[in-house]
Scaffold this motif. Structure first.
Motif: not given
Ligand SMILES: [Zn+2]
Ligand SMILES: [Zn+2]
Length: 115
Positions: A11-12, A30
């Motif tokens: 996700y990040c 996340c």
């Protein structure tokens, strides 16, 4: 000593280390956000058979398989009866038709098995 896995959060994109091989995200949040992002958007549909409004990711005509099955069965029945039931000819039509075919009314009735 536990084995450490170096992973990249999908996700990040943060690089993190964990001792759990199954772990995918750097933090629970996340994972939630990622799944939320990937989850198909549900839209509302109206069931063609029972009129029930339901949510589905893809375009669907029926709320359940049961409704779909019943609808198909009904359609089948309608089509079957259409074939079975002959077109009803009124006596006036028969009289006119017999003239058009150049036969007597009695012959016409016998030919078309109206009685
Ligand atoms: Zn992350
Ligand atoms: Zn339905």
């Amino acid at each position: 000593m536990k084995h450490k896995y170096t992973k990249i959060c999908p996700y990040c994109k943060t690089v993190f280390t964990t001792d759990k091989s199954a772990r995918k995200f750097c933090r629970a949040k996340c994972g939630e956000l990622y799944r939320g992002q990937c989850a198909p958007k549900l839209s509302k549909h109206l069931c063609q058979r029972c009129g029930h409004i339901f949510a589905a990711a893809r375009k669907r005509k029926f709320c359940t398989k049961e409704c779909q099955g019943r609808y198909m069965r009904d359609i089948g029945l309608i089509q079957k009866t259409k074939i079975k039931v002959p077109v009803k000819i009124t006596l006036t039509d028969a009289a006119r038709q017999s003239k058009a075919e150049g036969v007597t009314y009695g012959t016409f009735v016998r030919l078309h098995k109206l009685k």
